[in-house]
Design a protein around this motif. Sequence first.
Motif, PDB file in Angstrom:
ATOM      1  N   LEU A   1      25.448 -10.506  12.066  1.00  0.00           N
ATOM      2  CA  LEU A   1      25.878 -11.902  12.021  1.00  0.00           C
ATOM      3  C   LEU A   1      25.436 -12.535  10.710  1.00  0.00           C
ATOM      4  CD1 LEU A   1      27.202 -14.294  13.347  1.00  0.00           C
ATOM      5  CD2 LEU A   1      25.068 -14.787  14.526  1.00  0.00           C
ATOM      6  N   ASP A   2      24.180 -12.245  10.294  1.00  0.00           N
ATOM      7  CA  ASP A   2      23.706 -12.757   9.019  1.00  0.00           C
ATOM      8  C   ASP A   2      24.585 -12.251   7.881  1.00  0.00           C
ATOM      9  OD1 ASP A   2      21.663 -14.043  10.249  1.00  0.00           O
ATOM     10  OD2 ASP A   2      20.116 -12.571   9.774  1.00  0.00           O
ATOM     11  N   SER A   3      24.989 -10.974   7.936  1.00  0.00           N
ATOM     12  CA  SER A   3      25.822 -10.391   6.890  1.00  0.00           C
ATOM     13  C   SER A   3      27.171 -11.095   6.815  1.00  0.00           C
ATOM     14  CB  SER A   3      26.019  -8.900   7.159  1.00  0.00           C
ATOM     15  OG  SER A   3      26.867  -8.330   6.201  1.00  0.00           O
ATOM     16  N   ALA A   4      27.747 -11.386   7.969  1.00  0.00           N
ATOM     17  CA  ALA A   4      29.046 -12.067   7.998  1.00  0.00           C
ATOM     18  C   ALA A   4      28.932 -13.475   7.404  1.00  0.00           C
ATOM     19  CB  ALA A   4      29.563 -12.142   9.434  1.00  0.00           C
ATOM     20  N   LEU A   5      27.846 -14.188   7.758  1.00  0.00           N
ATOM     21  CA  LEU A   5      27.655 -15.533   7.223  1.00  0.00           C
ATOM     22  C   LEU A   5      27.389 -15.484   5.719  1.00  0.00           C
ATOM     23  CD1 LEU A   5      25.443 -17.124  10.024  1.00  0.00           C
ATOM     24  CD2 LEU A   5      27.854 -17.544   9.571  1.00  0.00           C
ATOM     25  N   GLU A   6      26.649 -14.465   5.281  1.00  0.00           N
ATOM     26  CA  GLU A   6      26.370 -14.326   3.853  1.00  0.00           C
ATOM     27  C   GLU A   6      27.648 -14.073   3.081  1.00  0.00           C
ATOM     28  OE1 GLU A   6      24.627 -13.928   0.115  1.00  0.00           O
ATOM     29  OE2 GLU A   6      23.955 -14.891   1.962  1.00  0.00           O
ATOM     30  N   SER A   7      28.577 -13.223   3.623  1.00  0.00           N
ATOM     31  CA  SER A   7      29.829 -12.974   2.914  1.00  0.00           C
ATOM     32  C   SER A   7      30.669 -14.227   2.826  1.00  0.00           C
ATOM     33  CB  SER A   7      30.670 -11.878   3.528  1.00  0.00           C
ATOM     34  OG  SER A   7      30.367 -11.548   4.715  1.00  0.00           O
ATOM     35  N   SER A   8      30.676 -15.039   3.886  1.00  0.00           N
ATOM     36  CA  SER A   8      31.416 -16.299   3.833  1.00  0.00           C
ATOM     37  C   SER A   8      30.810 -17.234   2.787  1.00  0.00           C
ATOM     38  CB  SER A   8      31.393 -16.979   5.207  1.00  0.00           C
ATOM     39  OG  SER A   8      32.157 -16.252   6.136  1.00  0.00           O
ATOM     40  N   ALA A   9      29.472 -17.255   2.720  1.00  0.00           N
ATOM     41  CA  ALA A   9      28.801 -18.106   1.739  1.00  0.00           C
ATOM     42  C   ALA A   9      29.129 -17.651   0.322  1.00  0.00           C
ATOM     43  CB  ALA A   9      27.293 -18.082   1.970  1.00  0.00           C
ATOM     44  N   ARG A  10      29.181 -16.346   0.094  1.00  0.00           N
ATOM     45  CA  ARG A  10      29.537 -15.828  -1.234  1.00  0.00           C
ATOM     46  C   ARG A  10      30.978 -16.209  -1.582  1.00  0.00           C
ATOM     47  NH1 ARG A  10      28.623  -9.833  -2.433  1.00  0.00           N
ATOM     48  NH2 ARG A  10      29.104 -10.664  -4.496  1.00  0.00           N
ATOM     49  N   GLY A  11      31.856 -16.125  -0.585  1.00  0.00           N
ATOM     50  CA  GLY A  11      33.243 -16.526  -0.814  1.00  0.00           C
ATOM     51  C   GLY A  11      33.345 -17.993  -1.188  1.00  0.00           C
ATOM     52  N   MET A  12      32.568 -18.832  -0.502  1.00  0.00           N
ATOM     53  CA  MET A  12      32.585 -20.261  -0.805  1.00  0.00           C
ATOM     54  C   MET A  12      32.072 -20.521  -2.217  1.00  0.00           C
ATOM     55  SD  MET A  12      33.827 -22.085   1.670  1.00  0.00           S
ATOM     56  CE  MET A  12      33.145 -23.716   1.437  1.00  0.00           C
ATOM     57  N   ARG A  13      30.994 -19.835  -2.598  1.00  0.00           N
ATOM     58  CA  ARG A  13      30.475 -20.009  -3.956  1.00  0.00           C
ATOM     59  C   ARG A  13      31.525 -19.632  -4.991  1.00  0.00           C
ATOM     60  NH1 ARG A  13      25.631 -17.877  -1.895  1.00  0.00           N
ATOM     61  NH2 ARG A  13      26.115 -15.797  -2.726  1.00  0.00           N
ATOM     62  N   ALA A  14      32.206 -18.499  -4.751  1.00  0.00           N
ATOM     63  CA  ALA A  14      33.242 -18.050  -5.690  1.00  0.00           C
ATOM     64  C   ALA A  14      34.343 -19.093  -5.811  1.00  0.00           C
ATOM     65  CB  ALA A  14      33.825 -16.716  -5.226  1.00  0.00           C
ATOM     66  N   LEU A  15      34.702 -19.714  -4.694  1.00  0.00           N
ATOM     67  CA  LEU A  15      35.768 -20.716  -4.711  1.00  0.00           C
ATOM     68  C   LEU A  15      35.377 -21.950  -5.513  1.00  0.00           C
ATOM     69  CD1 LEU A  15      37.065 -20.622  -1.040  1.00  0.00           C
ATOM     70  CD2 LEU A  15      38.255 -19.857  -3.080  1.00  0.00           C
TER      71      LEU A  15
ATOM     72  N   GLY B   1      38.857 -22.353   1.159  1.00  0.00           N
ATOM     73  CA  GLY B   1      37.551 -22.875   1.554  1.00  0.00           C
ATOM     74  C   GLY B   1      37.536 -23.292   3.015  1.00  0.00           C
ATOM     75  N   ILE B   2      38.614 -23.946   3.460  1.00  0.00           N
ATOM     76  CA  ILE B   2      38.715 -24.328   4.876  1.00  0.00           C
ATOM     77  C   ILE B   2      38.677 -23.080   5.757  1.00  0.00           C
ATOM     78  CG2 ILE B   2      40.243 -25.338   6.611  1.00  0.00           C
ATOM     79  CD1 ILE B   2      41.244 -27.253   4.424  1.00  0.00           C
ATOM     80  N   ALA B   3      39.359 -22.010   5.305  1.00  0.00           N
ATOM     81  CA  ALA B   3      39.385 -20.772   6.082  1.00  0.00           C
ATOM     82  C   ALA B   3      37.994 -20.161   6.188  1.00  0.00           C
ATOM     83  CB  ALA B   3      40.350 -19.776   5.437  1.00  0.00           C
ATOM     84  N   PHE B   4      37.232 -20.175   5.095  1.00  0.00           N
ATOM     85  CA  PHE B   4      35.879 -19.623   5.143  1.00  0.00           C
ATOM     86  C   PHE B   4      34.986 -20.429   6.084  1.00  0.00           C
ATOM     87  CE2 PHE B   4      36.536 -17.536   0.826  1.00  0.00           C
ATOM     88  CZ  PHE B   4      36.568 -16.258   1.365  1.00  0.00           C
ATOM     89  N   VAL B   5      35.145 -21.759   6.075  1.00  0.00           N
ATOM     90  CA  VAL B   5      34.355 -22.598   6.975  1.00  0.00           C
ATOM     91  C   VAL B   5      34.734 -22.316   8.427  1.00  0.00           C
ATOM     92  CG1 VAL B   5      33.919 -24.975   7.697  1.00  0.00           C
ATOM     93  CG2 VAL B   5      33.954 -24.397   5.259  1.00  0.00           C
ATOM     94  N   LEU B   6      36.043 -22.232   8.707  1.00  0.00           N
ATOM     95  CA  LEU B   6      36.487 -21.929  10.064  1.00  0.00           C
ATOM     96  C   LEU B   6      35.982 -20.562  10.522  1.00  0.00           C
ATOM     97  CD1 LEU B   6      40.198 -23.168  10.200  1.00  0.00           C
ATOM     98  CD2 LEU B   6      38.263 -24.046  11.506  1.00  0.00           C
ATOM     99  N   GLY B   7      35.974 -19.603   9.597  1.00  0.00           N
ATOM    100  CA  GLY B   7      35.559 -18.252   9.952  1.00  0.00           C
ATOM    101  C   GLY B   7      34.122 -18.157  10.423  1.00  0.00           C
ATOM    102  N   ARG B   8      33.312 -19.153  10.105  1.00  0.00           N
ATOM    103  CA  ARG B   8      31.920 -19.151  10.538  1.00  0.00           C
ATOM    104  C   ARG B   8      31.763 -19.592  11.993  1.00  0.00           C
ATOM    105  NH1 ARG B   8      28.616 -22.015   5.551  1.00  0.00           N
ATOM    106  NH2 ARG B   8      29.253 -20.591   3.880  1.00  0.00           N
TER     107      ARG B   8
ATOM    108  N   ARG C   1      36.240  -9.535  -7.878  1.00  0.00           N
ATOM    109  CA  ARG C   1      35.018  -8.780  -7.573  1.00  0.00           C
ATOM    110  C   ARG C   1      34.412  -9.230  -6.252  1.00  0.00           C
ATOM    111  NH1 ARG C   1      29.876 -10.141  -8.583  1.00  0.00           N
ATOM    112  NH2 ARG C   1      30.472 -11.761 -10.073  1.00  0.00           N
ATOM    113  N   VAL C   2      34.249 -10.538  -6.075  1.00  0.00           N
ATOM    114  CA  VAL C   2      33.660 -11.038  -4.833  1.00  0.00           C
ATOM    115  C   VAL C   2      34.588 -10.759  -3.650  1.00  0.00           C
ATOM    116  CG1 VAL C   2      32.878 -13.102  -3.597  1.00  0.00           C
ATOM    117  CG2 VAL C   2      32.304 -12.805  -6.014  1.00  0.00           C
ATOM    118  N   GLY C   3      35.897 -10.945  -3.847  1.00  0.00           N
ATOM    119  CA  GLY C   3      36.852 -10.699  -2.766  1.00  0.00           C
ATOM    120  C   GLY C   3      36.801  -9.265  -2.278  1.00  0.00           C
TER     121      GLY C   3
ATOM    122  N   ALA D   1      42.630 -12.588   0.814  1.00  0.00           N
ATOM    123  CA  ALA D   1      43.090 -13.870   0.279  1.00  0.00           C
ATOM    124  C   ALA D   1      42.383 -14.190  -1.039  1.00  0.00           C
ATOM    125  CB  ALA D   1      42.850 -14.990   1.298  1.00  0.00           C
ATOM    126  N   LEU D   2      41.078 -13.902  -1.119  1.00  0.00           N
ATOM    127  CA  LEU D   2      40.345 -14.172  -2.347  1.00  0.00           C
ATOM    128  C   LEU D   2      40.783 -13.233  -3.473  1.00  0.00           C
ATOM    129  CD1 LEU D   2      38.235 -15.980  -3.593  1.00  0.00           C
ATOM    130  CD2 LEU D   2      36.459 -14.402  -2.818  1.00  0.00           C
TER     131      LEU D   2
END
Length: 349
Positions: A43-57, A101-108, A181-183, A190-191
Motif C-alpha cells: 500500500l505504501d508503494s502504491a501511494l509512493e508511486s502516485s506521489a511521484r506521478g503528482m510531483r512529475a505533473l 492529477g485528478i486521476a492520481f488523487v482518485l487512485g489513492r 521516465r517516471v511514467g 497516461a503519464l
Amino acid sequence: MSDRHHDHDHGEHQHPHAHTHPHPRSRLRHLLTPHSHESADKLDSALESSARGMRALWVSLAVLGATAVAQAVVVVVSGSVALLGDTVHNAADALTAVPLGIAFVLGRRAATRRFTYGYGRAEDLAGIAIVLTIAASAAFAAWAAVERLLDPRPVAHVPAVAVAALVGFAGNEWVARYRIRVGREIGSAALVADGLHARTDGFTSLAVLLGAGGSALGWQLADPLVGLAITAAIVLVLRDAAREVFRRVMDAVDPELVDRAERALREVPGVREVGELRLRWIGHRLRAEVAVVVDGEATVRAAHGTAVEAEHALLHAVPRLTAALVHADPAPAPGEADPHLTLAHHASR
C-alpha cells in the motif's frame, strides 16, 4: 477437496500472517527494500508511486507553463503562426496535468462496495482526455497554418522567434524525459503518453526555428509550411499516444510479463501446472488472477499453503503487481469427472 481462493488485496484486507510496521523506521526500511510483499508495504508503494506521478505533473506544469508564457510574448510581437501553433500546443500539454492529477488523487482512494477495484482506472480516462487534447491542438495548428498560407504575411522579430523556438525545445525535451521516465517507473501509461506529447512539442519547436530561418531569407511561405509540418508531427505522436492508451483501456499487458509470471509459478513447490493466467492494469498497478493445479489428495490447508507460495512468487516476479488471486485446482484422477463440470453451461455466455 474444495477449491481454494486467496486474494492479496492490499487496500482493504490484511493477510493473517502479514505483519504491520507502524514505526517510522519500518517506513524507511520499506523505501530501502522495494521488493517487500507485505500488505502494508504494498500500500505504501502504491501511494509512493502516485506521489511521484503528482510531483512529475506539477514540476512539468511549471516548466511548460513558463515556456508557453515566454513564447506567447514573442507570438504577440512577431505574428509567427508557426510559433503560435507551438505555443498553443505547449499550453495544452501543460493543462493535461489537470485531468491526470485528478486521476492520481482518485487512485489513492480506498475501494468501496460500488467501486470494488478502487479508482485506479481514472488514469485511463485521463489518458483519453490527453489524446483528445493532442487531437485538438493538431486541428488548431492545421487551421492556423492553412489560414496563413491563404493570406501570407511577413514575420517580424525573427531573432526573437528563433530564441523562443530554442526555449520551447529545451523545456519540452526536459519535461518529456522526466514524464516518460517516471511514467515507466510507476507503470502509468497516461503519464508516458503525456511525455510523448511533450517530446513532439520539442521537435515542433525546432521546426519553428526552421521557419524563422526561411522568414529571415524573405520566404513568407516558410512560416505556414512549417506550421503544417508541425501538424503532421502532432498527428504522428497522436497515433502513438492513442495506441498506448487504447491498449491500457483494453487491459493489454506486455506478453513478457505473462511469461515471467508463468515461469515463477512453475518453480513453486506443489504447483504441478499453471492454468488460466490473467494480468490487468488498474491505474499504474497490476492485478493477477491465476489457476494452478495441485495434488488432488492434498488437504485444504496444504492446498492453501501452495496458493500462498504461488502468490508470493508472483509478487516477487512481476513488477508493480500489488494483488493476486490464486485458485487451486486438484490434479485429475483416473475416471474422475471434471470438477468444473457444473460451470460448463456458463462457458458460452
